[in-house]
Design an enzyme around this catalytic site. Structure first.
Site, PDB file in Angstrom:
ATOM      1  N   ASN A 152      17.377 -39.264 -27.285  1.00 36.98           N
ATOM      2  CA  ASN A 152      17.973 -39.670 -26.006  1.00 36.98           C
ATOM      3  C   ASN A 152      17.069 -40.687 -25.325  1.00 36.98           C
ATOM      4  OD1 ASN A 152      15.992 -38.205 -24.280  1.00 36.98           O
ATOM      5  ND2 ASN A 152      16.834 -36.475 -25.414  1.00 36.98           N
TER       6      ASN A 152
ATOM      7  N   ASP B  43      19.781 -30.591 -27.397  1.00 39.47           N
ATOM      8  CA  ASP B  43      20.366 -29.253 -27.435  1.00 39.47           C
ATOM      9  C   ASP B  43      20.694 -28.813 -28.864  1.00 39.47           C
ATOM     10  OD1 ASP B  43      20.296 -28.882 -24.685  1.00 39.47           O
ATOM     11  OD2 ASP B  43      22.145 -30.024 -24.394  1.00 39.47           O
TER      12      ASP B  43
ATOM     13  N   PRO C  30      16.546 -23.889 -29.836  1.00 34.33           N
ATOM     14  CA  PRO C  30      16.189 -22.865 -28.838  1.00 34.33           C
ATOM     15  C   PRO C  30      16.092 -23.486 -27.462  1.00 34.33           C
ATOM     16  CG  PRO C  30      14.313 -23.370 -30.285  1.00 34.33           C
ATOM     17  CD  PRO C  30      15.496 -24.117 -30.832  1.00 34.33           C
ATOM     18  N   ASP C  31      16.453 -22.736 -26.431  1.00 31.43           N
ATOM     19  CA  ASP C  31      16.285 -23.231 -25.063  1.00 31.43           C
ATOM     20  C   ASP C  31      14.862 -22.888 -24.633  1.00 31.43           C
ATOM     21  OD1 ASP C  31      16.230 -23.477 -22.197  1.00 31.43           O
ATOM     22  OD2 ASP C  31      18.412 -23.696 -22.323  1.00 31.43           O
ATOM     23  N   ILE C  32      14.040 -23.918 -24.511  1.00 34.04           N
ATOM     24  CA  ILE C  32      12.606 -23.684 -24.291  1.00 34.04           C
ATOM     25  C   ILE C  32      12.367 -23.042 -22.928  1.00 34.04           C
ATOM     26  CG2 ILE C  32      10.339 -24.795 -24.124  1.00 34.04           C
ATOM     27  CD1 ILE C  32      11.581 -27.040 -25.964  1.00 34.04           C
ATOM     28  N   VAL C  33      12.907 -23.660 -21.886  1.00 31.23           N
ATOM     29  CA  VAL C  33      12.579 -23.183 -20.540  1.00 31.23           C
ATOM     30  C   VAL C  33      13.150 -21.782 -20.296  1.00 31.23           C
ATOM     31  CG1 VAL C  33      14.489 -24.225 -19.220  1.00 31.23           C
ATOM     32  CG2 VAL C  33      12.249 -23.992 -18.164  1.00 31.23           C
TER      33      VAL C  33
ATOM     34  N   PHE D 130      14.388 -28.945 -15.009  1.00 23.45           N
ATOM     35  CA  PHE D 130      15.075 -30.122 -14.468  1.00 23.45           C
ATOM     36  C   PHE D 130      16.556 -29.998 -14.792  1.00 23.45           C
ATOM     37  CE2 PHE D 130      11.052 -31.993 -13.758  1.00 23.45           C
ATOM     38  CZ  PHE D 130      11.253 -33.119 -12.976  1.00 23.45           C
TER      39      PHE D 130
ATOM     40  N   LYS E 291      22.324 -23.842 -13.763  1.00 21.73           N
ATOM     41  CA  LYS E 291      21.143 -23.785 -14.651  1.00 21.73           C
ATOM     42  C   LYS E 291      20.093 -22.820 -14.106  1.00 21.73           C
ATOM     43  CE  LYS E 291      21.955 -28.067 -16.903  1.00 21.73           C
ATOM     44  NZ  LYS E 291      21.834 -29.486 -16.989  1.00 21.73           N
TER      45      LYS E 291
ATOM     46  N   LYS F 166      19.418 -19.864 -16.712  1.00 21.45           N
ATOM     47  CA  LYS F 166      18.113 -19.861 -17.389  1.00 21.45           C
ATOM     48  C   LYS F 166      17.097 -18.984 -16.658  1.00 21.45           C
ATOM     49  CE  LYS F 166      19.019 -24.460 -19.230  1.00 21.45           C
ATOM     50  NZ  LYS F 166      18.476 -25.464 -20.139  1.00 21.45           N
TER      51      LYS F 166
END
Ligand code: CTP
Length: 411
Positions: free
Chosen positions: A214, A283, A310-313, A328, A342, A346
């Site tokens: 990106n 993602d 994996p969703d890190i945060v 963010f 979010k 999260k």
């Protein structure tokens, strides 16, 4: 770490060593300054090298010791102007009567005096000499002149001297000098805290030459890392591929893919007080990475199967002893709705929402405007440079961190 020495966290101290018997104490001083969180570069005068070797101070400081003004090799590395700019404080310990005289005269006849002439940082001297030399009218006149020019004096102490005399002229002990140096700075808002921050894009390999990625430049994350280090935090920056220079006092861990960023984050986060996810993480990644370059076939369209990263945060926020966790929300529409979603999904402590659809403040620009979203409401910070914004965000986060129970859990 004592409260006063916390103010030396991440400070850059140029230690000048001149030719007095107290130079042997400079070795201990290097260590003590580092224990208080400062980075130390040592500059020695030729006379100092008669008392202690550059090698000793190099081994202790972990940096090459600077001795020459007119050394092309040294100037090509960190020359006198760079050293003068690098320093947050120039501390000269021991400072001999001869050095005080040369400084008072404004001479630049060696590396250390030249740095003193060039620097904008405060200069502090720890005088060390025989009591007779200290009392001498010339030394006293030089002292007065230096004080008038805002040179700071640490000591000297009184007592028995190496030459057998008793009186003023002893250099302060290393720990006293550390405290005195710390007293010149106010502790940063994140002194004693550890921050882990992700930044930049990730790259998800398709084959050995292609990847999905990106437009993230990493500028916002790097600016936050820089501001956190300035505020005294032990700062670990986990960075995807960017063109940016590592900010001073920041430990950078380079990663490429989301999976690598996840692993580096999970390894670093359990010991940190604050985690900021500023990276634009892909993602999804290709389900399979071809081992050889994919060749164009007869088909007009092909399908790439992607699997979720994996969703890190969210993984950090789910840790049993989680740090204060900030994400963010980079959005092109419905900024606040997406940011709130979010925050909940999260389980974050705070979301920094920004509109990446606006090219004035988007991914590659130098400016940004954000809205902070948490369970207590929203706070908007209007458009300004990413550096300025980062400093304000760090100040706000430091305030939240102090009040938040999560900062206790991380201990
Ligand atoms: N993030 C993360 N790991 C991921 C994806 C996102 O840590 N695999 C973090 C980002 O660093 C950012 C926050 O989650 O702090 C939100 O990222 P964003 O891309 O805006 O949200 P997504 O969860 O990817 O949701 P969507 O793509 O639907 O907007």
């Amino acid at each position: 770490m004592s409260a006063s020495s916390q103010s030396l966290a991440n400070k850059q101290i140029l230690l000048g060593v001149t030719g007095g018997i107290a130079a042997y104490k400079s070795a201990d001083l290097v260590r003590r300054l580092q224990d208080a969180g400062a980075s130390v570069q040592v500059v020695m005068t030729p006379a100092a090298q008669e008392f202690i070797t550059p090698l000793t101070l190099q081994a202790l400081s972990g940096n090459p010791v600077h001795t020459q003004l007119l050394d092309p090799e040294a100037e090509a590395g960190m020359g006198h102007i760079q050293l003068a700019r690098w320093a947050d404080l120039v501390l000269i310990a021991p400072a001999t009567a001869d050095f005080m005289a040369r400084l008072a005269q404004g001479m630049g006849n060696d590396l250390l005096t030249s740095i003193c002439l060039a620097t904008k940082a405060p200069i502090a001297l720890a005088p060390a000499m025989n009591q007779g030399m200290w009392h001498n009218a010339a030394t006293q006149a030089n002292l007065e002149c230096l004080i008038e020019r805002k040179v700071i004096m640490f000591g000297p102490a009184e007592g028995g001297q190496a030459c057998g005399d008793v009186g003023p002229g002893r250099m302060l002990e290393p720990l006293q000098l550390v405290d005195a140096a710390a007293g010149l700075f106010t502790p940063g808002s994140l002194a004693g805290k550890t921050l882990v921050i992700t930044a930049g894009p990730t790259r998800e390999a398709i084959d050995p030459v292609r990847y999905l990625s990106n437009h993230s430049s990493g500028k916002m994350g790097y600016a936050l890392a820089e501001a956190a280090a300035e505020a005294g935090a032990n700062t670990i920056l986990i960075s995807g591929p960017t063109q940016l220079k590592t900010p001073a006092r920041v430990t950078r861990i380079d990663v490429t893919s989301a999976q690598e960023m996840y692993e580096a984050s999970m390894a670093a986060a359990p010991d940190c007080d604050l985690f900021i996810a500023a990276a634009a993480v892909a993602d999804y990644r290709p389900a399979q990475v071809a081992s050889q370059k994919l060749k164009k076939g007869a088909e007009d369209s092909i399908t790439l199967t992607l699997v979720k990263n994996p969703d890190i945060v969210a993984s950090i926020a789910a840790l049993p002893r989680r740090p204060f966790t900030v994400g963010f929300a980079a959005e092109t529409e419905q900024l606040l709705e997406h940011a709130r979603a979010k925050l909940q999904r999260k389980k974050l402590d705070l979301v920094i929402a920004n509109n990446v659809g606006d090219t004035q403040i988007g991914f590659n620009s130098d400016d940004n405007a954000v809205t902070l979203v948490d369970n207590s409401g929203i706070q908007a910070l209007s458009q300004r440079s990413k550096t300025q914004l980062a400093r304000e965000l760090i100040a706000i986060l430091a305030g939240r961190l102090d009040k938040h129970p999560a900062s206790e859990q991380a201990k």
